[in-house]
Write a protein that holds these residues in place. Sequence first.
Motif, PDB file in Angstrom:
ATOM      1  N   ALA A 160       0.835  -1.201   0.000  1.00 26.10           N
ATOM      2  CA  ALA A 160       0.000   0.000   0.000  1.00 26.10           C
ATOM      3  C   ALA A 160       0.871   1.253   0.000  1.00 26.10           C
ATOM      4  CB  ALA A 160      -0.917  -0.001   1.220  1.00 26.10           C
ATOM      5  N   ALA A 161       0.662   2.129  -0.980  1.00 28.13           N
ATOM      6  CA  ALA A 161       1.421   3.388  -1.061  1.00 28.13           C
ATOM      7  C   ALA A 161       0.775   4.315  -2.075  1.00 28.13           C
ATOM      8  CB  ALA A 161       2.875   3.114  -1.442  1.00 28.13           C
ATOM      9  N   LEU A 162       1.008   5.603  -1.882  1.00 28.04           N
ATOM     10  CA  LEU A 162       0.626   6.611  -2.865  1.00 28.04           C
ATOM     11  C   LEU A 162       1.814   6.838  -3.786  1.00 28.04           C
ATOM     12  CD1 LEU A 162      -2.103   8.143  -2.954  1.00 28.04           C
ATOM     13  CD2 LEU A 162      -0.920  10.111  -1.966  1.00 28.04           C
ATOM     14  N   LEU A 163       1.600   6.787  -5.113  1.00 25.98           N
ATOM     15  CA  LEU A 163       2.703   6.828  -6.073  1.00 25.98           C
ATOM     16  C   LEU A 163       3.193   8.251  -6.330  1.00 25.98           C
ATOM     17  CD1 LEU A 163       1.552   4.067  -8.587  1.00 25.98           C
ATOM     18  CD2 LEU A 163       3.047   3.861  -6.600  1.00 25.98           C
ATOM     19  N   SER A 164       4.270   8.339  -7.135  1.00 31.36           N
ATOM     20  CA  SER A 164       5.076   9.558  -7.211  1.00 31.36           C
ATOM     21  C   SER A 164       4.302  10.804  -7.608  1.00 31.36           C
ATOM     22  CB  SER A 164       6.244   9.343  -8.169  1.00 31.36           C
ATOM     23  OG  SER A 164       5.790   8.943  -9.459  1.00 31.36           O
TER      24      SER A 164
ATOM     25  N   ASN B 207      -0.376  15.943  -2.987  1.00 34.18           N
ATOM     26  CA  ASN B 207      -0.807  16.010  -1.590  1.00 34.18           C
ATOM     27  C   ASN B 207       0.288  15.399  -0.713  1.00 34.18           C
ATOM     28  OD1 ASN B 207      -2.182  16.076   0.844  1.00 34.18           O
ATOM     29  ND2 ASN B 207      -4.115  15.369  -0.034  1.00 34.18           N
ATOM     30  N   PRO B 208       1.393  16.111  -0.531  1.00 34.57           N
ATOM     31  CA  PRO B 208       2.554  15.532   0.151  1.00 34.57           C
ATOM     32  C   PRO B 208       2.302  15.151   1.608  1.00 34.57           C
ATOM     33  CG  PRO B 208       2.918  17.863  -0.341  1.00 34.57           C
ATOM     34  CD  PRO B 208       1.693  17.452  -1.075  1.00 34.57           C
ATOM     35  N   LEU B 209       1.495  15.925   2.324  1.00 31.22           N
ATOM     36  CA  LEU B 209       1.234  15.579   3.719  1.00 31.22           C
ATOM     37  C   LEU B 209       0.469  14.268   3.823  1.00 31.22           C
ATOM     38  CD1 LEU B 209       1.376  16.263   6.710  1.00 31.22           C
ATOM     39  CD2 LEU B 209      -0.711  17.624   6.440  1.00 31.22           C
ATOM     40  N   PHE B 210      -0.560  14.121   2.985  1.00 35.04           N
ATOM     41  CA  PHE B 210      -1.312  12.866   2.967  1.00 35.04           C
ATOM     42  C   PHE B 210      -0.401  11.702   2.565  1.00 35.04           C
ATOM     43  CE2 PHE B 210      -3.986   9.811   0.522  1.00 35.04           C
ATOM     44  CZ  PHE B 210      -4.729   9.329   1.586  1.00 35.04           C
ATOM     45  N   ALA B 211       0.486  11.945   1.584  1.00 38.15           N
ATOM     46  CA  ALA B 211       1.407  10.901   1.143  1.00 38.15           C
ATOM     47  C   ALA B 211       2.309  10.457   2.285  1.00 38.15           C
ATOM     48  CB  ALA B 211       2.242  11.394  -0.034  1.00 38.15           C
ATOM     49  N   TRP B 212       2.845  11.424   3.048  1.00 35.39           N
ATOM     50  CA  TRP B 212       3.705  11.065   4.174  1.00 35.39           C
ATOM     51  C   TRP B 212       2.941  10.225   5.197  1.00 35.39           C
ATOM     52  CZ3 TRP B 212       8.716  11.085   5.574  1.00 35.39           C
ATOM     53  CH2 TRP B 212       9.002  10.828   6.919  1.00 35.39           C
ATOM     54  N   ASN B 213       1.745  10.679   5.548  1.00 43.66           N
ATOM     55  CA  ASN B 213       0.967   9.973   6.578  1.00 43.66           C
ATOM     56  C   ASN B 213       0.591   8.568   6.133  1.00 43.66           C
ATOM     57  OD1 ASN B 213       1.078  12.161   8.324  1.00 43.66           O
ATOM     58  ND2 ASN B 213      -0.842  13.047   7.574  1.00 43.66           N
ATOM     59  N   LEU B 214       0.222   8.424   4.854  1.00 44.07           N
ATOM     60  CA  LEU B 214      -0.151   7.099   4.362  1.00 44.07           C
ATOM     61  C   LEU B 214       1.068   6.214   4.158  1.00 44.07           C
ATOM     62  CD1 LEU B 214      -2.173   5.062   3.197  1.00 44.07           C
ATOM     63  CD2 LEU B 214      -1.860   6.142   0.974  1.00 44.07           C
ATOM     64  N   ASN B 215       2.060   6.719   3.439  1.00 46.85           N
ATOM     65  CA  ASN B 215       3.205   5.885   3.082  1.00 46.85           C
ATOM     66  C   ASN B 215       4.043   5.517   4.304  1.00 46.85           C
ATOM     67  OD1 ASN B 215       2.318   6.115   0.477  1.00 46.85           O
ATOM     68  ND2 ASN B 215       3.951   7.464  -0.217  1.00 46.85           N
ATOM     69  N   MET B 216       4.333   6.476   5.150  1.00 46.06           N
ATOM     70  CA  MET B 216       5.188   6.190   6.304  1.00 46.06           C
ATOM     71  C   MET B 216       4.395   5.628   7.481  1.00 46.06           C
ATOM     72  SD  MET B 216       7.957   6.725   4.913  1.00 46.06           S
ATOM     73  CE  MET B 216       8.834   6.145   6.368  1.00 46.06           C
ATOM     74  N   GLY B 217       3.193   6.155   7.699  1.00 50.95           N
ATOM     75  CA  GLY B 217       2.373   5.604   8.780  1.00 50.95           C
ATOM     76  C   GLY B 217       1.993   4.163   8.519  1.00 50.95           C
ATOM     77  N   GLY B 218       1.609   3.866   7.272  1.00 52.52           N
ATOM     78  CA  GLY B 218       1.258   2.496   6.919  1.00 52.52           C
ATOM     79  C   GLY B 218       2.440   1.553   7.043  1.00 52.52           C
ATOM     80  N   LEU B 219       3.616   2.006   6.585  1.00 50.97           N
ATOM     81  CA  LEU B 219       4.821   1.172   6.679  1.00 50.97           C
ATOM     82  C   LEU B 219       5.183   0.907   8.137  1.00 50.97           C
ATOM     83  CD1 LEU B 219       7.297  -0.259   5.518  1.00 50.97           C
ATOM     84  CD2 LEU B 219       8.434   1.981   5.384  1.00 50.97           C
ATOM     85  N   MET B 220       5.136   1.932   8.967  1.00 46.56           N
ATOM     86  CA  MET B 220       5.466   1.749  10.378  1.00 46.56           C
ATOM     87  C   MET B 220       4.522   0.746  11.039  1.00 46.56           C
ATOM     88  SD  MET B 220       7.792   2.972  12.367  1.00 46.56           S
ATOM     89  CE  MET B 220       8.208   2.707  14.095  1.00 46.56           C
TER      90      MET B 220
ATOM     91  N   TYR C 213       7.454  11.325  -2.540  1.00 48.95           N
ATOM     92  CA  TYR C 213       7.494   9.875  -2.752  1.00 48.95           C
ATOM     93  C   TYR C 213       8.915   9.355  -2.550  1.00 48.95           C
ATOM     94  CZ  TYR C 213       7.069   5.442  -5.331  1.00 48.95           C
ATOM     95  OH  TYR C 213       7.087   4.116  -5.723  1.00 48.95           O
ATOM     96  N   GLY C 214       9.897  10.040  -3.129  1.00 53.52           N
ATOM     97  CA  GLY C 214      11.280   9.617  -2.977  1.00 53.52           C
ATOM     98  C   GLY C 214      11.755   9.687  -1.543  1.00 53.52           C
ATOM     99  N   VAL C 215      11.383  10.764  -0.846  1.00 55.51           N
ATOM    100  CA  VAL C 215      11.735  10.885   0.568  1.00 55.51           C
ATOM    101  C   VAL C 215      11.134   9.723   1.362  1.00 55.51           C
ATOM    102  CG1 VAL C 215      11.377  12.290   2.636  1.00 55.51           C
ATOM    103  CG2 VAL C 215      12.036  13.382   0.495  1.00 55.51           C
ATOM    104  N   ASN C 216       9.884   9.400   1.073  1.00 54.61           N
ATOM    105  CA  ASN C 216       9.235   8.256   1.731  1.00 54.61           C
ATOM    106  C   ASN C 216      10.009   6.969   1.498  1.00 54.61           C
ATOM    107  OD1 ASN C 216       5.780   9.290   0.989  1.00 54.61           O
ATOM    108  ND2 ASN C 216       7.229  10.055   2.495  1.00 54.61           N
TER     109      ASN C 216
END
Length: 314
Positions: free
Chosen positions: A73-77, A83-96, A139-142
């Motif tokens: 599960a991730a938001l793509l590039s 929506n970078p804030l949503f991307a951070w919360n989804l990509n990093m929160g989901g991974l954690m 996305y790259g930072v994530n």
Amino acid sequence: MKKIMVTGALGQIGSELVAKLRAEYGSNNVLATDIRVSDNREEGPFERLDVTDADNMHALAKDFGADTMMHMAALLSATAEKNPLFAWNLNMGGLMNALEVSRELDLQFFTPSSIGAFGPSTPKQGTPQDTLQRPTTMYGVNKVAGELLCDYYFHKFGLDTRGVRFPGLISYVAHPGGGTTDYAVDIYYKALQEGKYTSYIAEGTYMDMMYMPDALQAIVDLMEADPSKLVHRNAFNVTAMSFEPSQIAAAIRKQIPTFEIDYDVDPERQAIADSWPDAIDATAAVEEWGFKVDYDLDKMTADMLEKLQLKLKA
């Protein structure tokens, strides 16, 4: 792997990964989860899951008796940049959450990274396995943070984490999902439907690509590899081919001689593409777990057009 839970199971990779895993490990041994509801729930177990809900993720994995977590599960590039804030919360929160559930239940763990983890200061030709990573997209930072986080869980907790850096993935099954490399999927649809394609990526822009069957096999091969031979574990460079838009157009003309391509460059997606390598070095994956591919550009193009033609008729 015997009991596998997949997050993001209805996404670009997840939808095909679940089918492959069910074919190889048994339909009832693969739990597909996604925030959307599947229309094909009769094909195997499916549960709705928002990956930011750690408690539900833990309960589903435990009740299923999972021994493996594949977190897709991730938001793509390109979508993430909107929506970078949503991307951070989804990509990093989901991974954690997925890492924590895997630690608590002692699961083998896979999540993909991407060539998006590289940046404009990364060597563009023969990009090494271990190199400078300073991406300029959320996305790259994530992805860089995710690579480091998975390494941390391996070294800190002994969690069996594994992953690859996927290039652009090309598939006839799932429609493009908001990635910068998605032009290399859409071009085949337009070739069959309209006989021409307007590329949002500029001529001469090389990017690494891979056909989905090779990508799926790479996941299985890495997860089944002898852990004692894995040095890098969480971010193996993998690639099958590197091409620019006019080369994929030329490959299509071998099948559809009248096909035409022109260009209307999207500055945002072009900037992302320009920040990525032209061609990466997959030597570490070859040496540590026997990575290999079956498809080059011409073989992939012939198969894509054949399969898409059947799909579009249906």
